[in-house]
Design an enzyme around this catalytic site. Structure first.
Site, PDB file in Angstrom:
ATOM      1  N   THR A 141       0.773  -1.276  -0.098  1.00 37.04           N
ATOM      2  CA  THR A 141       0.178  -0.015   0.058  1.00 37.04           C
ATOM      3  C   THR A 141       0.864   1.267  -0.115  1.00 37.04           C
ATOM      4  OG1 THR A 141      -1.504  -1.269   1.095  1.00 37.04           O
ATOM      5  CG2 THR A 141      -1.778   1.046   1.282  1.00 37.04           C
ATOM      6  N   THR A 173       2.226  -2.779   8.472  1.00 40.10           N
ATOM      7  CA  THR A 173       2.242  -3.259   9.741  1.00 40.10           C
ATOM      8  C   THR A 173       3.465  -4.033   9.988  1.00 40.10           C
ATOM      9  OG1 THR A 173      -0.052  -3.944   9.357  1.00 40.10           O
ATOM     10  CG2 THR A 173       1.095  -5.193  11.070  1.00 40.10           C
ATOM     11  N   TYR A 249       1.054 -11.030  -9.509  1.00 38.18           N
ATOM     12  CA  TYR A 249       0.363 -12.216  -9.206  1.00 38.18           C
ATOM     13  C   TYR A 249       0.877 -12.840  -7.850  1.00 38.18           C
ATOM     14  CZ  TYR A 249      -0.004 -11.252 -14.397  1.00 38.18           C
ATOM     15  OH  TYR A 249      -0.333 -10.758 -15.386  1.00 38.18           O
ATOM     16  N   GLU A 258      -4.066 -14.582   2.992  1.00 37.64           N
ATOM     17  CA  GLU A 258      -4.085 -13.447   3.920  1.00 37.64           C
ATOM     18  C   GLU A 258      -5.687 -13.247   4.327  1.00 37.64           C
ATOM     19  OE1 GLU A 258      -2.208  -9.995   2.591  1.00 37.64           O
ATOM     20  OE2 GLU A 258      -3.457  -8.749   3.752  1.00 37.64           O
ATOM     21  N   ARG A 284     -25.561  -8.685  35.038  1.00 32.37           N
ATOM     22  CA  ARG A 284     -25.965  -7.195  35.227  1.00 32.37           C
ATOM     23  C   ARG A 284     -27.484  -7.065  35.515  1.00 32.37           C
ATOM     24  NH1 ARG A 284     -24.526  -1.909  36.223  1.00 32.37           N
ATOM     25  NH2 ARG A 284     -25.798  -0.810  35.029  1.00 32.37           N
ATOM     26  N   GLY A 380      -8.233  -5.783   1.947  1.00 32.99           N
ATOM     27  CA  GLY A 380      -9.219  -5.931   0.786  1.00 32.99           C
ATOM     28  C   GLY A 380     -10.500  -5.303   1.485  1.00 32.99           C
TER      29      GLY A 380
HETATM   30  C1  LIG Z   1      -3.899  -1.107  10.388  1.00 36.57           C
HETATM   31  C2  LIG Z   1      -3.976  -1.035   9.222  1.00 36.57           C
HETATM   32  C3  LIG Z   1      -2.777  -1.846   8.602  1.00 36.57           C
HETATM   33  C4  LIG Z   1      -2.577  -2.329   7.252  1.00 36.57           C
HETATM   34  N1  LIG Z   1      -1.306  -3.060   7.232  1.00 36.57           N
HETATM   35  C5  LIG Z   1      -1.017  -3.450   5.867  1.00 36.57           C
HETATM   36  C6  LIG Z   1       0.350  -3.769   5.395  1.00 36.57           C
HETATM   37  O1  LIG Z   1       1.018  -4.374   6.233  1.00 36.57           O
HETATM   38  N2  LIG Z   1       0.757  -3.896   4.311  1.00 36.57           N
HETATM   39  C7  LIG Z   1       0.152  -3.185   3.129  1.00 36.57           C
HETATM   40  O2  LIG Z   1       0.580  -3.251   2.046  1.00 36.57           O
HETATM   41  N3  LIG Z   1      -1.162  -2.526   3.395  1.00 36.57           N
HETATM   42  C8  LIG Z   1      -1.251  -2.573   4.654  1.00 36.57           C
HETATM   43  N4  LIG Z   1      -2.820  -1.961   5.023  1.00 36.57           N
HETATM   44  C9  LIG Z   1      -3.370  -1.247   3.907  1.00 36.57           C
HETATM   45  C10 LIG Z   1      -4.861  -1.782   3.725  1.00 36.57           C
HETATM   46  O3  LIG Z   1      -4.664  -3.073   3.038  1.00 36.57           O
HETATM   47  C11 LIG Z   1      -5.586  -0.976   2.761  1.00 36.57           C
HETATM   48  O4  LIG Z   1      -5.928   0.518   3.691  1.00 36.57           O
HETATM   49  C12 LIG Z   1      -6.724  -1.205   1.834  1.00 36.57           C
HETATM   50  O5  LIG Z   1      -6.391  -2.157   0.849  1.00 36.57           O
HETATM   51  C13 LIG Z   1      -7.440   0.018   1.493  1.00 36.57           C
HETATM   52  O6  LIG Z   1      -6.675   0.686   0.700  1.00 36.57           O
HETATM   53  P1  LIG Z   1      -6.794   2.308   0.820  1.00 36.57           P
HETATM   54  O7  LIG Z   1      -6.712   2.598   2.433  1.00 36.57           O
HETATM   55  O8  LIG Z   1      -6.092   3.148   0.146  1.00 36.57           O
HETATM   56  O9  LIG Z   1      -8.273   2.820   0.640  1.00 36.57           O
HETATM   57  P2  LIG Z   1      -8.782   3.132  -0.790  1.00 36.57           P
HETATM   58  O10 LIG Z   1      -8.351   2.131  -1.963  1.00 36.57           O
HETATM   59  O11 LIG Z   1      -8.582   4.509  -1.074  1.00 36.57           O
HETATM   60  O12 LIG Z   1     -10.478   2.847  -0.534  1.00 36.57           O
HETATM   61  C14 LIG Z   1     -11.211   3.768   0.223  1.00 36.57           C
HETATM   62  C15 LIG Z   1     -12.534   2.975   0.510  1.00 36.57           C
HETATM   63  O13 LIG Z   1     -13.142   3.060  -0.834  1.00 36.57           O
HETATM   64  C16 LIG Z   1     -14.009   2.003  -0.937  1.00 36.57           C
HETATM   65  N5  LIG Z   1     -13.617   1.180  -2.221  1.00 36.57           N
HETATM   66  C17 LIG Z   1     -12.380   1.156  -2.657  1.00 36.57           C
HETATM   67  N6  LIG Z   1     -12.380   0.435  -3.907  1.00 36.57           N
HETATM   68  C18 LIG Z   1     -13.776   0.332  -4.276  1.00 36.57           C
HETATM   69  C19 LIG Z   1     -14.460  -0.302  -5.276  1.00 36.57           C
HETATM   70  N7  LIG Z   1     -13.654  -0.853  -6.151  1.00 36.57           N
HETATM   71  N8  LIG Z   1     -15.815  -0.284  -5.301  1.00 36.57           N
HETATM   72  C20 LIG Z   1     -16.541   0.194  -4.052  1.00 36.57           C
HETATM   73  N9  LIG Z   1     -15.803   0.849  -3.197  1.00 36.57           N
HETATM   74  C21 LIG Z   1     -14.473   0.628  -3.452  1.00 36.57           C
HETATM   75  C22 LIG Z   1     -13.569   0.959   0.324  1.00 36.57           C
HETATM   76  O14 LIG Z   1     -14.580   1.272   1.301  1.00 36.57           O
HETATM   77  C23 LIG Z   1     -12.473   1.474   0.894  1.00 36.57           C
HETATM   78  O15 LIG Z   1     -12.199   1.182   2.188  1.00 36.57           O
HETATM   79  C24 LIG Z   1      -2.948  -1.664   6.327  1.00 36.57           C
HETATM   80  C25 LIG Z   1      -4.161  -0.844   6.545  1.00 36.57           C
HETATM   81  C26 LIG Z   1      -4.574  -0.424   7.769  1.00 36.57           C
HETATM   82  C27 LIG Z   1      -5.608   0.646   8.164  1.00 36.57           C
END
Ligand SMILES: Cc1cc2nc3c(=O)[nH]c(=O)nc-3n(C[C@H](O)[C@H](O)[C@H](O)COP(=O)(O)OP(=O)(O)OC[C@H]3O[C@@H](n4cnc5c(N)ncnc54)[C@H](O)[C@@H]3O)c2cc1C
Length: 393
Positions: A141, A173, A249, A258, A284, A380
């Site tokens: 990310t 992470t 891939y 994952e 409670r 995801g």
């Molecule tokens: C605490 C934490 C730990 C993490 N750890 C890791 C890690 O170790 N390594 C790593 O690489 N990443 C990591 N991530 C990243 C994580 O996988 C991403 O945050 C996630 O994939 C979403 O990407 P984004 O935050 O860029 O949201 P965006 O891609 O900007 O999307 C924002 C929101 O839009 C919506 N959305 C997105 N695409 C679509 C679609 N096609 N259709 C409809 N709605 C959609 C969803 O609700 C999404 O939450 C971590 C994130 C967090 C918060």
């Protein structure tokens, strides 16, 4: 509590068609570790923002970091259901920050080294990974690309001396405390789609690579999360994990494991929340009787228990089919979306039925509710998972 009650209460699987005696022994071992070595100490880890390295080494010594890996590396060579058991029991600890620290290492990051690494890379790192001496992170990310992995903008330019990386990674992470990082970067053109992405294995301390900041989170506070920066970071040619251009891939393949593990962890969390809420409601009192006597409350909890059972069985079935070698992208995507949303709904109800104390920082359900929030986002987002399901209907 007699043995049968204990099993029913915690969704134990002594008679499940999915689990062998080996899985059940692992479950008992992780459960004991959680009771004795996590729960009494993890509040302090929440405050300091990371799990101490000696705890991770201890998990390695107990065999928890080698569940899926060959004996040659000190592992137990178990199947996908071994990871599910580990994740579910860590989820049940009520400290999901601890759970994710371990699970990113075992099931989300080190899998890149094991599945795609060269013999030399594996010989160098796998034993240390299994022992908890080298902790892994996976960095895909970026500030401007999360759900859309193909949109990453970190570049790796090939030169005669190696590859030169430039870019930033977000929300990583174990980002502050890891020793090795599986990093996605573009070796092809930025608009080159999936074939432009390559994975690299990069060690902490490589010049040009630094942790730019530790991030302050809503939940998972005992898990460290960082932003990383690469500035003209030179790595040797043999830092490539797998083949150039095959990174996308590898990421997609490893996502299946994952997401299965995140689903299992979420159902462990949800079960623990239901258990502690039932206990609370039975003691409670309001309007002259325990709150558990209110049909509106206990029927809501009973329906949530049914949903959690359904989510758990979906995860088990997907993991079992994965272990048989089937393509389970559809089922895993369903499980990730269903369990990620469900754990939040369960936490909402459990906090609601705790009343005011549920809103207080001193209550376990308050922390669990914060921790659950990310389950429908990380690894995801639910909407992205549902697109994967829809494509396969
Ligand atoms: C605490 C934490 C730990 C993490 N750890 C890791 C890690 O170790 N390594 C790593 O690489 N990443 C990591 N991530 C990243 C994580 O996988 C991403 O945050 C996630 O994939 C979403 O990407 P984004 O935050 O860029 O949201 P965006 O891609 O900007 O999307 C924002 C929101 O839009 C919506 N959305 C997105 N695409 C679509 C679609 N096609 N259709 C409809 N709605 C959609 C969803 O609700 C999404 O939450 C971590 C994130 C967090 C918060």
């Amino acid at each position: 509590m007699d043995h049968l009650n204990q099993q029913q209460r915690h969704g134990s699987n002594a008679r499940s068609p999915f689990f062998t005696e080996e899985h059940e022994m692992l479950r008992d071992q992780v459960r004991r570790f959680v009771e004795e070595e996590v729960k009494p100490f993890a509040d302090a880890w929440e405050t300091q923002g990371f799990v101490p390295r000696e705890v991770l080494r201890r998990m390695g010594a107990l065999g928890f970091f080698g569940i899926r890996y060959p004996e040659a590396y000190g592992g137990a060579e178990m199947d996908t259901l071994g990871s599910v058991v580990f994740a579910e029991e860590l989820g049940r600890s009520t400290f999901s920050g601890v759970a994710i620290t371990a699970l990113v290492h075992t099931d989300m990051a080190s899998v890149h080294v094991f599945n795609a690494g060269s013999e030399a890379q594996k010989a160098r790192w796998m034993r240390k990974i299994v022992a908890g001496e080298a902790i892994c992170a996976v960095a895909v990310t970026e500030p401007d690309a999360g759900s859309d992995v193909k949109g990453i903008r970190t570049t790796a330019r090939r030169t005669s001396e190696g590859y030169v990386l430039n870019g930033a990674k977000m929300f990583i992470t174990n980002g502050v405390h890891a020793d090795i990082y599986c990093v996605a970067a573009k070796t092809g053109p930025l608009d080159g789609g999936s074939k432009a992405v390559t994975m690299f294995l990069i060690e902490k301390g490589t010049p040009g690579f630094r942790v730019s900041r530790a991030l302050d989170k809503h939940g998972w506070r005992s898990s460290d999360t960082a932003e990383l920066v690469f500035e003209d970071c030179l790595v040797p040619h043999d830092a490539v994990l797998g083949q150039e251009g095959k990174g996308f891939y590898a990421i997609m393949k490893n996502f299946q494991n994952e997401r299965t593990v995140i689903g299992a962890m979420a159902m462990g969390e949800a079960q623990a929340a239901l258990d502690l809420t039932v206990d609370y409601l039975k003691t409670r009192k309001a309007f002259g009787a325990p709150l558990w006597e209110k049909h509106a409350i206990r029927q809501r909890i009973a329906m949530r228990a049914a949903e959690v059972e359904a989510g758990r069985q979906l995860v088990y079935a997907a993991a079992w089919r994965d272990a048989q070698g089937h393509d389970v992208t559809r089922e895993v995507s369903m499980a990730k979306a269903y369990c990620g949303d469900l754990v939040n709904a369960v936490m909402y109800d459990c906090l609601q039925f705790h009343g005011g104390i549920g809103f207080m920082r001193e209550s376990t359900i308050e922390r669990m509710t914060r921790d659950a929030r990310v389950q429908s986002i990380g690894g995801g987002a639910s909407e992205v998972m549902l697109e994967e399901v829809a494509k396969r209907l």
